[in-house]
Design a protein around this motif. Sequence first.
Motif, PDB file in Angstrom:
ATOM      1  N   TYR A   1       0.926  -1.140   0.011  1.00 56.55           N
ATOM      2  CA  TYR A   1      -0.135  -0.178  -0.085  1.00 56.55           C
ATOM      3  C   TYR A   1       0.977   1.390   0.043  1.00 56.55           C
TER       4      TYR A   1
ATOM      5  N   SER B   1       6.741  -1.037  14.793  1.00 58.72           N
ATOM      6  CA  SER B   1       6.680  -2.141  13.727  1.00 58.72           C
ATOM      7  C   SER B   1       7.510  -3.316  14.019  1.00 58.72           C
TER       8      SER B   1
ATOM      9  N   ARG C   1       8.488  -4.444  16.915  1.00 57.66           N
ATOM     10  CA  ARG C   1       8.002  -5.051  18.273  1.00 57.66           C
ATOM     11  C   ARG C   1       6.669  -5.735  18.000  1.00 57.66           C
ATOM     12  N   ASN C   2       5.894  -5.076  17.343  1.00 55.87           N
ATOM     13  CA  ASN C   2       4.433  -5.752  16.851  1.00 55.87           C
ATOM     14  C   ASN C   2       4.664  -6.923  15.842  1.00 55.87           C
ATOM     15  N   ASN C   3       5.233  -6.548  14.610  1.00 57.13           N
ATOM     16  CA  ASN C   3       5.300  -7.610  13.816  1.00 57.13           C
ATOM     17  C   ASN C   3       6.158  -8.534  14.071  1.00 57.13           C
TER      18      ASN C   3
ATOM     19  N   PHE D   1       4.694   7.231   1.854  1.00 53.41           N
ATOM     20  CA  PHE D   1       5.288   5.896   2.271  1.00 53.41           C
ATOM     21  C   PHE D   1       4.835   4.695   1.335  1.00 53.41           C
TER      22      PHE D   1
ATOM     23  N   GLN E   1       4.707   0.558   1.666  1.00 54.15           N
ATOM     24  CA  GLN E   1       4.948  -0.622   2.556  1.00 54.15           C
ATOM     25  C   GLN E   1       4.665  -1.871   1.840  1.00 54.15           C
TER      26      GLN E   1
ATOM     27  N   LEU F   1      -3.544  -5.739  10.818  1.00 55.59           N
ATOM     28  CA  LEU F   1      -2.548  -4.573  10.805  1.00 55.59           C
ATOM     29  C   LEU F   1      -2.923  -3.393   9.954  1.00 55.59           C
TER      30      LEU F   1
ATOM     31  N   ARG G   1      -5.529  -1.207  11.544  1.00 59.73           N
ATOM     32  CA  ARG G   1      -4.919  -0.417  12.568  1.00 59.73           C
ATOM     33  C   ARG G   1      -4.153   0.485  11.703  1.00 59.73           C
ATOM     34  N   LEU G   2      -3.256   0.604  10.735  1.00 59.77           N
ATOM     35  CA  LEU G   2      -2.563   1.563  10.033  1.00 59.77           C
ATOM     36  C   LEU G   2      -3.498   2.490   9.494  1.00 59.77           C
TER      37      LEU G   2
ATOM     38  N   ASP H   1      -3.936   5.300  11.744  1.00 58.09           N
ATOM     39  CA  ASP H   1      -2.679   6.489  12.401  1.00 58.09           C
ATOM     40  C   ASP H   1      -2.625   7.656  11.653  1.00 58.09           C
TER      41      ASP H   1
ATOM     42  N   ARG I   1      -0.720   9.826  11.243  1.00 59.88           N
ATOM     43  CA  ARG I   1       0.558  10.198  10.799  1.00 59.88           C
ATOM     44  C   ARG I   1       0.620  10.110   9.358  1.00 59.88           C
TER      45      ARG I   1
HETATM   46  C1  LIG Z   1       3.745   4.486   7.261  1.00 60.28           C
HETATM   47  C2  LIG Z   1       3.349   3.544   8.711  1.00 60.28           C
HETATM   48  C3  LIG Z   1       3.754   2.130   8.856  1.00 60.28           C
HETATM   49  C4  LIG Z   1       3.476   1.562   9.734  1.00 60.28           C
HETATM   50  N1  LIG Z   1       3.881   0.304  10.099  1.00 60.28           N
HETATM   51  C5  LIG Z   1       3.458  -0.525  10.917  1.00 60.28           C
HETATM   52  C6  LIG Z   1       3.853  -2.034  11.048  1.00 60.28           C
HETATM   53  O1  LIG Z   1       4.397  -2.610  10.080  1.00 60.28           O
HETATM   54  N2  LIG Z   1       3.429  -2.627  11.952  1.00 60.28           N
HETATM   55  C7  LIG Z   1       3.115  -2.024  13.249  1.00 60.28           C
HETATM   56  O2  LIG Z   1       2.704  -2.694  14.397  1.00 60.28           O
HETATM   57  N3  LIG Z   1       2.619  -0.720  13.300  1.00 60.28           N
HETATM   58  C8  LIG Z   1       2.959  -0.100  12.316  1.00 60.28           C
HETATM   59  N4  LIG Z   1       2.749   1.441  12.139  1.00 60.28           N
HETATM   60  C9  LIG Z   1       2.269   2.181  13.489  1.00 60.28           C
HETATM   61  C10 LIG Z   1       0.803   1.859  13.549  1.00 60.28           C
HETATM   62  O3  LIG Z   1       0.052   2.563  12.792  1.00 60.28           O
HETATM   63  C11 LIG Z   1       0.509   1.944  15.087  1.00 60.28           C
HETATM   64  O4  LIG Z   1       1.004   3.010  15.610  1.00 60.28           O
HETATM   65  C12 LIG Z   1       1.119   1.100  16.101  1.00 60.28           C
HETATM   66  O5  LIG Z   1       1.079  -0.276  15.433  1.00 60.28           O
HETATM   67  C13 LIG Z   1       0.789   1.060  17.673  1.00 60.28           C
HETATM   68  O6  LIG Z   1       1.584   0.132  18.240  1.00 60.28           O
HETATM   69  P1  LIG Z   1       1.633   0.178  19.789  1.00 60.28           P
HETATM   70  O7  LIG Z   1       0.220  -0.077  20.162  1.00 60.28           O
HETATM   71  O8  LIG Z   1       2.446  -0.886  20.060  1.00 60.28           O
HETATM   72  O9  LIG Z   1       2.148   1.467  20.077  1.00 60.28           O
HETATM   73  C14 LIG Z   1       2.956   1.997  11.026  1.00 60.28           C
HETATM   74  C15 LIG Z   1       2.652   3.535  10.962  1.00 60.28           C
HETATM   75  C16 LIG Z   1       2.917   4.250   9.734  1.00 60.28           C
HETATM   76  C17 LIG Z   1       2.596   5.703   9.700  1.00 60.28           C
END
Ligand SMILES: Cc1cc2nc3c(=O)[nH]c(=O)nc-3n(C[C@H](O)[C@H](O)[C@H](O)COP(=O)(O)O)c2cc1C
Length: 139
Positions: free
Chosen positions: A7, A27, A29-31, A47, A49, A61, A64-65, A68, A70
């Motif tokens: 995406y 990323s 940590r969670n991935n 971005f 990804q 995931l 969740r993204l 976000d 950001r």
């Molecule tokens: C461009 C972009 C890519 C992201 N990629 C990931 C990802 O691969 N895995 C992930 O867990 N969070 C990713 N995030 C962050 C998530 O949106 C989210 O903030 C995060 O998973 C929250 O984790 P936490 O609850 O452990 O703080 C990404 C955010 C952005 C803006």
Amino acid sequence: MLIQLIYASRSSRVLGPADVKDILGASQRNNTRAGITGALCLNNGIFLQLLEGDRAAVNALYHRLLKDGRHRDTAVLDMSEIPCRRFTGWSMGLIASLESNRQLFLKYSGTADFDPYSMSAVTLRSFFDEILQNVRWLE
Ligand SMILES: Cc1cc2nc3c(=O)[nH]c(=O)nc-3n(C[C@H](O)[C@H](O)[C@H](O)COP(=O)(O)O)c2cc1C
């Protein structure tokens, strides 16, 4: 079932090194926990990804993204079944918009500026293939 999802999105504001570090930290940590691997490019405020893993985990995931703040204008560019993972060593690798990567971005872009939104799924897959073959791009 293993899938890959590619995406693109636009950063909603200028992101500094601390923002990128935070995204990568979460990323990785969670991935690792969710069995998701892949790579994240940031170039020109866009971005791109690639996420690979179990279909349900990648879907969760992605949802969740979408929440976000950001990034915005999130668009799925490719979602396909894959026979195996390819980014096995990377819970999330970052390909930065360094000068040394400029040629790589240009090679797969029809325009002078990197614009993944206009790239076909085939081109995007080739782009990530080349990233895998040339880890030197990741300086
Ligand atoms: C461009 C972009 C890519 C992201 N990629 C990931 C990802 O691969 N895995 C992930 O867990 N969070 C990713 N995030 C962050 C998530 O949106 C989210 O903030 C995060 O998973 C929250 O984790 P936490 O609850 O452990 O703080 C990404 C955010 C952005 C803006």
